[in-house]
Motif scaffolding. Structure first.
Motif, PDB file in Angstrom:
ATOM      1  N   PRO A 215      -5.458   3.712  -9.509  1.00 43.99           N
ATOM      2  CA  PRO A 215      -4.103   3.224  -9.240  1.00 43.99           C
ATOM      3  C   PRO A 215      -3.634   3.491  -7.813  1.00 43.99           C
ATOM      4  CG  PRO A 215      -4.201   4.282 -11.378  1.00 43.99           C
ATOM      5  CD  PRO A 215      -5.522   4.553 -10.718  1.00 43.99           C
ATOM      6  N   ALA A 216      -4.077   4.593  -7.212  1.00 41.84           N
ATOM      7  CA  ALA A 216      -3.681   4.893  -5.827  1.00 41.84           C
ATOM      8  C   ALA A 216      -4.262   3.887  -4.843  1.00 41.84           C
ATOM      9  CB  ALA A 216      -4.090   6.309  -5.440  1.00 41.84           C
ATOM     10  N   LEU A 217      -5.353   3.210  -5.205  1.00 43.39           N
ATOM     11  CA  LEU A 217      -5.884   2.155  -4.339  1.00 43.39           C
ATOM     12  C   LEU A 217      -4.910   0.987  -4.281  1.00 43.39           C
ATOM     13  CD1 LEU A 217      -8.072   0.864  -2.590  1.00 43.39           C
ATOM     14  CD2 LEU A 217      -9.217   0.122  -4.698  1.00 43.39           C
ATOM     15  N   ALA A 218      -4.237   0.708  -5.391  1.00 41.00           N
ATOM     16  CA  ALA A 218      -3.215  -0.341  -5.376  1.00 41.00           C
ATOM     17  C   ALA A 218      -2.068   0.032  -4.451  1.00 41.00           C
ATOM     18  CB  ALA A 218      -2.700  -0.583  -6.796  1.00 41.00           C
ATOM     19  N   ILE A 219      -1.691   1.310  -4.426  1.00 39.96           N
ATOM     20  CA  ILE A 219      -0.665   1.773  -3.489  1.00 39.96           C
ATOM     21  C   ILE A 219      -1.172   1.644  -2.060  1.00 39.96           C
ATOM     22  CG2 ILE A 219       0.828   3.680  -2.837  1.00 39.96           C
ATOM     23  CD1 ILE A 219       1.386   2.554  -5.619  1.00 39.96           C
ATOM     24  N   ALA A 220      -2.455   1.924  -1.836  1.00 43.86           N
ATOM     25  CA  ALA A 220      -3.034   1.779  -0.499  1.00 43.86           C
ATOM     26  C   ALA A 220      -2.975   0.330  -0.031  1.00 43.86           C
ATOM     27  CB  ALA A 220      -4.479   2.275  -0.505  1.00 43.86           C
ATOM     28  N   ASN A 221      -3.249  -0.623  -0.937  1.00 43.01           N
ATOM     29  CA  ASN A 221      -3.139  -2.036  -0.582  1.00 43.01           C
ATOM     30  C   ASN A 221      -1.714  -2.402  -0.190  1.00 43.01           C
ATOM     31  OD1 ASN A 221      -5.615  -4.084  -1.287  1.00 43.01           O
ATOM     32  ND2 ASN A 221      -5.787  -2.163  -2.405  1.00 43.01           N
ATOM     33  N   GLU A 222      -0.754  -1.917  -0.948  1.00 38.95           N
ATOM     34  CA  GLU A 222       0.643  -2.170  -0.627  1.00 38.95           C
ATOM     35  C   GLU A 222       1.008  -1.532   0.716  1.00 38.95           C
ATOM     36  OE1 GLU A 222       4.898  -2.987  -1.111  1.00 38.95           O
ATOM     37  OE2 GLU A 222       2.983  -3.980  -1.471  1.00 38.95           O
ATOM     38  N   ALA A 223       0.517  -0.322   0.957  1.00 34.33           N
ATOM     39  CA  ALA A 223       0.809   0.365   2.214  1.00 34.33           C
ATOM     40  C   ALA A 223       0.243  -0.392   3.404  1.00 34.33           C
ATOM     41  CB  ALA A 223       0.250   1.790   2.171  1.00 34.33           C
ATOM     42  N   HIS A 234      -2.291  -2.927  12.701  1.00 34.32           N
ATOM     43  CA  HIS A 234      -3.302  -3.508  11.824  1.00 34.32           C
ATOM     44  C   HIS A 234      -3.844  -2.419  10.909  1.00 34.32           C
ATOM     45  CE1 HIS A 234      -7.483  -4.794  10.805  1.00 34.32           C
ATOM     46  NE2 HIS A 234      -6.777  -5.823  10.394  1.00 34.32           N
ATOM     47  N   ALA A 235      -3.597  -2.556   9.620  1.00 32.98           N
ATOM     48  CA  ALA A 235      -4.023  -1.556   8.647  1.00 32.98           C
ATOM     49  C   ALA A 235      -4.894  -2.209   7.583  1.00 32.98           C
ATOM     50  CB  ALA A 235      -2.808  -0.907   7.990  1.00 32.98           C
ATOM     51  N   LEU A 312       3.914   7.961  -5.036  1.00 33.52           N
ATOM     52  CA  LEU A 312       3.491   8.064  -3.641  1.00 33.52           C
ATOM     53  C   LEU A 312       4.104   6.978  -2.759  1.00 33.52           C
ATOM     54  CD1 LEU A 312      -0.325   8.776  -4.178  1.00 33.52           C
ATOM     55  CD2 LEU A 312       1.449  10.435  -3.551  1.00 33.52           C
ATOM     56  N   VAL A 313       4.482   5.855  -3.363  1.00 36.26           N
ATOM     57  CA  VAL A 313       4.965   4.750  -2.545  1.00 36.26           C
ATOM     58  C   VAL A 313       6.343   5.031  -1.957  1.00 36.26           C
ATOM     59  CG1 VAL A 313       6.207   3.260  -4.200  1.00 36.26           C
ATOM     60  CG2 VAL A 313       4.798   2.231  -2.421  1.00 36.26           C
ATOM     61  N   LEU A 314       7.125   5.915  -2.574  1.00 35.31           N
ATOM     62  CA  LEU A 314       8.477   6.189  -2.046  1.00 35.31           C
ATOM     63  C   LEU A 314       8.446   6.855  -0.680  1.00 35.31           C
ATOM     64  CD1 LEU A 314      11.322   5.637  -3.416  1.00 35.31           C
ATOM     65  CD2 LEU A 314       9.333   5.342  -4.890  1.00 35.31           C
ATOM     66  N   PRO A 315       7.756   7.988  -0.493  1.00 31.59           N
ATOM     67  CA  PRO A 315       7.708   8.554   0.858  1.00 31.59           C
ATOM     68  C   PRO A 315       6.986   7.645   1.837  1.00 31.59           C
ATOM     69  CG  PRO A 315       6.271   9.776  -0.642  1.00 31.59           C
ATOM     70  CD  PRO A 315       7.106   8.867  -1.478  1.00 31.59           C
ATOM     71  N   PHE A 316       6.038   6.846   1.347  1.00 32.69           N
ATOM     72  CA  PHE A 316       5.394   5.911   2.263  1.00 32.69           C
ATOM     73  C   PHE A 316       6.400   4.882   2.770  1.00 32.69           C
ATOM     74  CE2 PHE A 316       3.849   1.681   3.039  1.00 32.69           C
ATOM     75  CZ  PHE A 316       3.122   1.932   4.191  1.00 32.69           C
TER      76      PHE A 316
END
Length: 344
Positions: A215-223, A234-235, A312-316
């Motif tokens: 699931p954290a990979l999905a957050i990484a994609n959003e980030a 570029h990320a 994790l997405v909130l502080p990001f």
């Protein structure tokens, strides 16, 4: 990290805990109906339909469904219906469509096709009176409220919270039900966290990696998307395992890496990769207390691996909004973008 003149994006980030609480309070009947339909269907598979942040929400829910229900999940390309006119054999499965506006023609067309093919179709949308609601058998209002900043924040989080609530109803998973019910207060804590140290590492960067697993990979994609949308950096998002199969070749001294680790079975592997990249000279920060070499970022432990990853997405979001402003940009109005993108 907040500006004296608050941006719409920052205001909407701060509204996320309230929006999630409102969703859980007012959409319980819709969750129950969708969950009951999935239990009755007992789908052999589930397909997801979405683009952009909505597709990243779908990726999160893919992992959640596979980990919780044991049902395989695949993402459908919306153009299969809108452009190619393919009739897919979906009668034995379910479909999950996610759209903030509910009116992008390709997303609607693919949802209609799934419903007509016999799939039990669920639509998560912030606009319940919309074509995607009509195209699905079970529309769910995510109740994020008005979202004016171009970069989605409230609607992304509420889409996932709604999906997790439906999943809990479908499977009868009591631990997940409790975690979802408790989540708004964890979101409130997460919104207060600051990742200022990582911002100082990337302010002059032109490229970076965001890592995760599950699931954290999905957050990484959003980030990675939000970095591009709001900061001009570029990320790229990679699995913490996949990054070692080629992308690591361009990691050198001072290359920024944000590693997103949740309190789940993948945490140790993410930390191991973070520490190994730090040893190569990269500037690596990770959301784990287990890191030996990479710098540790603050996080909220929610007590459940799925909500732990989503928090994790909130502080990001706070990081990227502040970083956008520090680079002289307007996070509310990224270049070349508009709030609702309708594609065919």
């Amino acid at each position: 990290m907040q500006s004296p003149v608050q941006t719409n994006m920052r205001r909407e980030i701060d509204e996320i805990p309230e929006a999630a609480a409102r969703l859980l309070d007012r959409s319980a009947n819709a969750f129950a109906a969708a969950g009951a339909a999935l239990r009755a269907k007992d789908p052999a598979f589930l397909v997801t339909i979405g683009r952009g942040s909505s597709d990243h929400a779908a990726l999160f829910l893919k992992y959640a469904v596979e980990l919780t229900a044991g049902v395989p999940v695949a993402s459908l390309g919306p153009s299969l219906s809108s452009i190619y006119g393919v009739k897919l054999k979906l009668g034995g499965g379910a479909a999950l469509a996610i759209s903030q506006s509910g009116k992008s023609p390709d997303i609607v067309a693919m949802t209609q096709a799934a419903t007509h093919a016999g799939a039990t179709s669920i639509a998560l949308t912030n606009t319940i009176s919309s074509p995607i609601a009509d195209a699905s058998s079970h529309p769910v209002d995510i109740r994020a409220g008005p979202e004016t900043a171009v970069a989605a924040t409230k609607s992304y989080v509420n889409s996932i919270v709604a999906g997790l609530a439906v999943l809990a109803e479908w499977t009868g998973d009591r631990a997940l039900k409790r975690a979802v019910a408790d989540f708004p207060r964890h979101l409130a804590d997460a919104a207060k966290l600051e990742w200022r140290d990582f911002a100082s590492c990337v302010d002059e960067a032109e490229s970076l990696y965001v890592l995760g697993r599950g699931p954290a990979l999905a957050i990484a994609n959003e980030a990675a998307l939000k970095f591009k949308e709001t900061t001009g950096i570029h990320a790229e998002a990679y699995s913490a395992a996949e990054v070692l199969h080629g992308p690591v070749a361009i990691v050198g001294p001072r290359f920024p890496v944000l590693a997103l680790a949740a309190r789940d079975a993948a945490e140790d592997s993410v930390v191991e990769t973070a520490d190994s990249l730090n040893a190569k000279g990269a500037v690596v920060q990770v959301t784990s207390g287990k890191a030996a070499k990479a710098k540790r970022l603050p996080f909220v432990a929610t007590g459940h691996p799925l909500t732990d990853a989503l928090a994790l997405v909130l502080p990001f979001y706070g990081l990227v909004e502040a970083l956008s402003r520090s680079r002289g940009l307007n996070p509310d109005a990224p270049a070349h973008l508009k709030k609702v993108t309708e594609t065919i």
